[in-house]
Each structure stands twice: as structure tokens, then as C-alpha cells.
Design an enzyme around this catalytic site. Structure first.
Site, PDB file in Angstrom:
ATOM      1  N   ASP A   1      35.929 -32.609 -78.604  1.00  0.00           N
ATOM      2  CA  ASP A   1      34.851 -31.723 -77.189  1.00  0.00           C
ATOM      3  C   ASP A   1      33.895 -30.694 -78.384  1.00  0.00           C
ATOM      4  O   ASP A   1      34.521 -29.806 -79.064  1.00  0.00           O
ATOM      5  CB  ASP A   1      36.169 -31.400 -76.636  1.00  0.00           C
ATOM      6  CG  ASP A   1      35.301 -30.045 -75.647  1.00  0.00           C
ATOM      7  OD1 ASP A   1      33.791 -29.910 -75.289  1.00  0.00           O
ATOM      8  OD2 ASP A   1      35.589 -29.738 -74.435  1.00  0.00           O
TER       9      ASP A   1
ATOM     10  N   VAL B   1      40.153 -28.399 -66.734  1.00  0.00           N
ATOM     11  CA  VAL B   1      40.790 -28.365 -65.961  1.00  0.00           C
ATOM     12  C   VAL B   1      42.478 -28.579 -66.418  1.00  0.00           C
ATOM     13  O   VAL B   1      43.794 -29.301 -66.487  1.00  0.00           O
ATOM     14  CB  VAL B   1      41.041 -30.675 -64.858  1.00  0.00           C
ATOM     15  CG1 VAL B   1      39.874 -30.088 -64.295  1.00  0.00           C
ATOM     16  CG2 VAL B   1      40.908 -31.333 -66.587  1.00  0.00           C
TER      17      VAL B   1
END
EC number: 3.6.-.-
Length: 329
Positions: free
Chosen positions: A55, A29
Site C-alpha cells: 500500500d 477497514v
């Protein structure tokens, strides 16, 4: 639908007490683009800033268009800004726990530590996160921005203090089991007194790590020092995950009052398909504005080109500070 508060991130930039900013949401996103742009804005304001990706699918190197590793890397062309990409998991060998020297060989010690750590699910990540936060804090940056993994992993990070507390209690129980074992096999472990001394050293390290997590936890719950910025796109699944994230953060007493909505389409007379999708998006945008009427909800137009490199980030930075309303038809 009229927004009640300014739909920009100026409020974040103007906060002089912030130390930690977490940026998170569903995968794909625009979290990395948003967090990198925010880091750029803070660096340009004079704050010594570092952005850290937790991440496993790191994107900072692509976003800044330069190689970034596990150590702080100065971003070319942006003074005061560093970045690093870290592995959120940890190897027991890297925890720097004291070994039972003189009683067990290195391999046996490693096996013991691995057994202790693996006995409590999630404690390896908790220890790693504690070490990371402690190390970064010691670097004396003015501001630390975390580009987090998708929502589920981020929520596990926020639960680490609880994991550490439960894990420590279980490790203490295991400690007494090992002490009883040592009393039965003193020839292997040495004297009970010497073994107890070594065990105390090892568990003292674990206690220290718990103290670090407790300190970090206190900072994360201090809205003057820490805030979370949610990132989403105007679609059902992303909106659902954003609401889940907000609820969990509220439960953990972590501040969140900014949401960035990326990839928003605006009316275009030349593109019927674009208009059809924009109308679909508007339904979710209206719901978001209504649901988060006391939040700074930042509406970011879909970009013509991939946001990459310093020039692309600078343009995105400007949009984060420029108010935009929900498209009208």
C-alpha cells in the site's frame, strides 16, 4: 442468524501448506491491523514469517511501533517475524535489464528502456511485482503475508500475469521495429549481428520476468499454497467492495474463504447512539452471514483504543481466534 462454519481464523493457522496470504479490502477497514495480527500468530507458532505492505500509504511502521523500510526488518519482541514496506511502482533504471553496450550511450539506453516499458500501461508495476515475488521467494520464508492496497490496486496486482503476456507480445513487436531501424543506421548501432545479440540479451531478461510471473500466477491459483482474506466493516460501501473482491478473486481462480468484519458494535444499555448504530450494522452483518454462509466470517468488536504496538496486536490476535456471533437485540 446462525453461522455454518467456525467464525475464526483458526482454519488459516492450521493450514500447513500455505505459503502466500493476501489481506485486502476497502481503505480504512483495518487491513493492516488484521494482517499484522495474523503475521504475529504465525510467527509465534514457529513459522518464519514476513509481512509486506504494498500500500503506498504504509501503516506497518505505525502498527508495530517501529521503523520499517524497503528491506526486511526484524520485528522487536516477536521472534520469527520480519516486515517490509515496498513501493509498488518501479524505476526503469532498477529493472536490471542488460544495456546495449557499445551501440548506444547509457542515456540513450535508458531512454530506450523507458520507451519500451511506458509503451505498455501497467507493465512497470507487473515487472516490479514479479521481481518482488521472486526476491521474497528466494528469502526462504515459511510464509509471506501481503498487506495490500485498497481493492482497486489489489485487483490490478492480480491481473499482472495477463498484462505481462500482452506486454511481452507488444515489446516483441517493438523489438523488430528497432532491428529494422538498426539496419538503416548501422553506423550508429554497429553491425546488425552485434545489435541483434544485445537485443536478444535484453529481451531474454523480459522473457525470464514473464516466466517468473507465470510461476507466481500458478502458485496464486493453488489453494493449497495461497489464500486471500477479505477485510471489511459492517457498512454498505465496504460490503459492496467485499463482494466485488470475492467475485474478482473467483474469476481469477484465487481462493478466498475467510472474511474479517471489523469495528462491530454490541448492545450497550448506557449508550443510545451506540445501540442505534449497532442496529444499523446488524442489518449488514445478517446480509454478510447469509451471503457468505460457507465462509469463515470473523466478527471483531470495535476496540476501545487504537491497536498499536506488540501489546495491542496480541489482544487483537486473541479476538481473531475467539468465536463471536452477530449481536442480538
Amino acid at each position: 442468524m446462525q453461522q455454518q462454519v467456525e467464525p475464526t481464523l483458526k482454519n488459516v493457522l492450521e493450514n500447513q501448506t500455505l505459503k502466500w496470504i493476501f489481506v485486502g479490502g476497502k481503505g480504512g477497514v483495518g487491513k493492516t491491523t488484521t494482517s499484522s495480527s495474523l503475521a504475529t500468530l504465525f510467527a509465534k507458532s514457529g513459522k518464519r514469517t514476513i509481512i509486506i505492505s504494498t500500500d503506498p500509504a504504509h501503516n506497518l511502521s505505525d502498527c508495530f511501533d517501529q521503523k520499517i523500510g524497503s528491506q526486511p526488518t526484524q520485528i522487536k519482541g516477536i521472534e520469527n517475524l520480519s516486515a517490509m514496506e515496498i513501493d509498488p511502482t518501479v524505476d526503469p533504471d532498477k529493472l536490471k535489464l542488460p544495456t546495449l553496450q557499445g551501440f548506444m550511450n547509457d542515456q540513450a539506453t535508458k531512454s530506450l528502456l523507458s520507451e519500451l516499458i511506458s509503451s505498455v500501461p501497467g507493465i512497470d508495476e507487473a515487472m516490479s511485482f514479479a521481481e518482488l515475488m521472486n526476491s521474497v521467494d528466494e528469502m526462504k520464508y515459511d510464509l509471506i503475508i501481503f498487506d495490500t492496497a485498497p481493492t482497486g490496486h489489489t485487483l490490478r496486482l492480480l491481473n499482472f500475469p495477463n498484462i505481462m503476456e500482452k506486454g511481452l507480445n507488444k515489446l516483441v513487436q517493438l523489438r523488430y521495429n528497432f532491428q529494422n531501424l538498426a539496419s538503416q543506421f548501422q553506423g550508429l548501432f554497429g553491425s546488425q549481428e552485434e545489435f541483434d545479440q544485445q537485443m536478444n540479451q535484453m529481451f531474454s531478461k523480459i522473457e525470464t520476468m514473464k516466466d517468473t510471473v507465470t510461476k507466481v500466477n500458478a502458485q496464486m491459483k493453488d489453494r493449497n499454497k495461497t489464500t486471500f482474506i477479505g477485510v471489511c466493516i459492517p457498512e454498505f460501501l465496504s460490503m459492496y467492495e467485499t463482494e466485488r473482491l470475492v467475485q474478482e478473486l473467483t474469476k481469477f481462480k484465487i481462493d478466498i474463504h475467510n472474511i474479517v468484519i471489523n469495528q462491530v458494535l454490541f448492545p450497550d444499555d448506557q449508550c443510545k447512539m451506540c445501540n442505534a448504530r449497532a442496529k444499523m450494522q446488524k442489518k449488514y452483518l445478517d446480509q454478510m452471514i447469509d451471503l457468505y454462509d460457507d465462509f469463515h466470517v470473523v466478527i471483531m468488536p470495535l476496540q476501545e483504543n487504537e491497536v498499536r504496538g506488540i501489546d495491542g496486536l496480541k489482544q487483537f490476535c486473541e479476538l481473531l481466534l475467539k468465536p463471536k456471533s452477530v449481536p442480538q437485540f
